[in-house]
Design a protein around this motif. Sequence first.
Motif, short mmCIF file in Angstrom:
data_model
loop_
_atom_site.label_atom_id
_atom_site.label_comp_id
_atom_site.label_asym_id
_atom_site.label_seq_id
_atom_site.Cartn_x
_atom_site.Cartn_y
_atom_site.Cartn_z
N GLY A 23 100.32 120.05 70.27
CA GLY A 23 99.49 119.42 71.42
C GLY A 23 100.42 117.84 71.29
O GLY A 23 101.65 117.59 70.52
N ALA A 24 100.03 116.73 72.11
CA ALA A 24 100.50 116.10 72.83
C ALA A 24 100.45 114.88 70.57
O ALA A 24 101.61 114.37 70.88
CB ALA A 24 99.33 114.97 73.42
N HIS A 25 99.57 115.36 70.23
CA HIS A 25 99.21 114.40 69.12
C HIS A 25 100.71 114.80 68.27
O HIS A 25 101.53 114.10 67.38
CB HIS A 25 97.71 113.95 68.92
CG HIS A 25 96.86 113.81 69.33
ND1 HIS A 25 96.93 112.05 69.43
CD2 HIS A 25 95.75 113.76 70.01
CE1 HIS A 25 95.95 111.92 70.54
NE2 HIS A 25 95.60 113.25 70.78
N LEU A 26 100.85 115.93 67.77
CA LEU A 26 102.06 116.55 67.22
C LEU A 26 102.96 116.01 67.95
O LEU A 26 104.11 115.78 66.91
CB LEU A 26 101.66 118.42 66.50
CG LEU A 26 99.92 118.15 65.92
CD1 LEU A 26 100.03 119.84 65.83
CD2 LEU A 26 100.44 117.69 64.76
N ARG A 27 103.01 116.40 68.86
CA ARG A 27 104.32 116.62 70.01
C ARG A 27 104.86 114.86 69.48
O ARG A 27 106.40 114.70 69.56
CB ARG A 27 104.31 116.66 71.03
CG ARG A 27 104.14 117.91 71.25
CD ARG A 27 103.64 117.88 72.86
NE ARG A 27 103.30 119.90 73.68
CZ ARG A 27 104.18 120.60 73.63
NH1 ARG A 27 105.95 120.22 73.56
NH2 ARG A 27 103.72 121.69 73.78
N ALA A 28 104.33 113.75 69.50
CA ALA A 28 104.85 112.05 68.76
C ALA A 28 105.07 111.91 67.75
O ALA A 28 105.57 111.13 67.47
CB ALA A 28 103.45 111.64 69.46
N LEU A 188 92.00 120.00 67.08
CA LEU A 188 92.90 120.35 65.65
C LEU A 188 94.14 119.61 66.11
O LEU A 188 94.50 119.02 65.21
CB LEU A 188 93.07 121.35 65.69
CG LEU A 188 91.44 122.04 65.14
CD1 LEU A 188 92.04 123.74 64.97
CD2 LEU A 188 90.28 121.91 64.23
N ASP A 189 94.87 119.07 67.23
CA ASP A 189 96.21 118.52 67.52
C ASP A 189 95.75 117.12 66.78
O ASP A 189 96.24 116.75 65.99
CB ASP A 189 96.45 118.76 69.01
CG ASP A 189 97.24 117.75 69.11
OD1 ASP A 189 98.85 118.63 68.63
OD2 ASP A 189 97.50 116.44 69.82
N GLU A 190 94.99 116.44 67.18
CA GLU A 190 94.52 115.09 66.73
C GLU A 190 94.70 115.13 65.49
O GLU A 190 94.62 113.88 64.50
CB GLU A 190 93.36 114.48 67.32
CG GLU A 190 92.87 113.35 67.93
CD GLU A 190 91.91 112.67 67.92
OE1 GLU A 190 91.39 111.30 68.48
OE2 GLU A 190 91.35 113.27 69.01
N ARG A 191 93.20 115.76 64.93
CA ARG A 191 93.04 115.85 62.99
C ARG A 191 94.50 115.98 62.30
O ARG A 191 94.46 116.10 61.26
CB ARG A 191 91.85 116.30 63.09
CG ARG A 191 90.64 115.79 63.74
CD ARG A 191 89.13 116.68 62.94
NE ARG A 191 88.66 115.62 63.92
CZ ARG A 191 87.09 115.85 64.20
NH1 ARG A 191 86.47 116.68 63.11
NH2 ARG A 191 86.18 114.88 64.05
#
Length: 212
Positions: A23-28, A188-191
């Motif tokens: 997701g977006a958090h991991l992509r960053a 989960l992406d965020e965490r």
Amino acid sequence: MPDFKVIAGKRVLFVMAVEAEYGAHLRARFSPLLTGVGPVEASIHMAIALHRLEMANALPDLVVSLGSAGSRLCELGQVYQVASVSWRDMDASRLGFVKGVTPFIDHPVDVPLCQPLSLQSARLSTGANIVGGDAYAAIDAEMVDMETFAIARACDRFGVSLMGLRGISDGPGELSDLLGWTELLGLLDERLAAAVDLLPAALASHELPGLR
């Protein structure tokens, strides 16, 4: 050629199964090697990637396998560091081999992984089936996935350290459709991203057993 990220002076290769978990958090934070679903796809893509890196004299210092997992014991939506991984599909016990051990290959039932982070840990079981409901009772591990053991075997072949991060997406009830898996992937992406943010300090320390 797969990309690695330099963290605290160490080459780190992130590995995930599919785009849905990225997701977006991991992509960053990083660009992962995507292996596809299941132990066969994971072993093929991981081995090819490490072979190419070896030929370029650029093997990573650490592979980080991350994504979702099922569990009937761990808390939904939480991230766990993988303490060890086993292979629930392997059973040559009729020939006298210990269940979970590949015949004629020297590996333990539970393969320990590197644990550099101060996170709660749990044992992981890899297999080619989706687990749900009563099927958890037959598995001697707190979490289940479909790729990590294959990735561990490839890393061992190339002498590369491996750690695992898994967010609990489903369980303990029955998993009946795709939504049951994808519903928590955004959280989960965020965490998982927050756990990745702990790596620089951890890899900068000298107390990292299992790292080359």
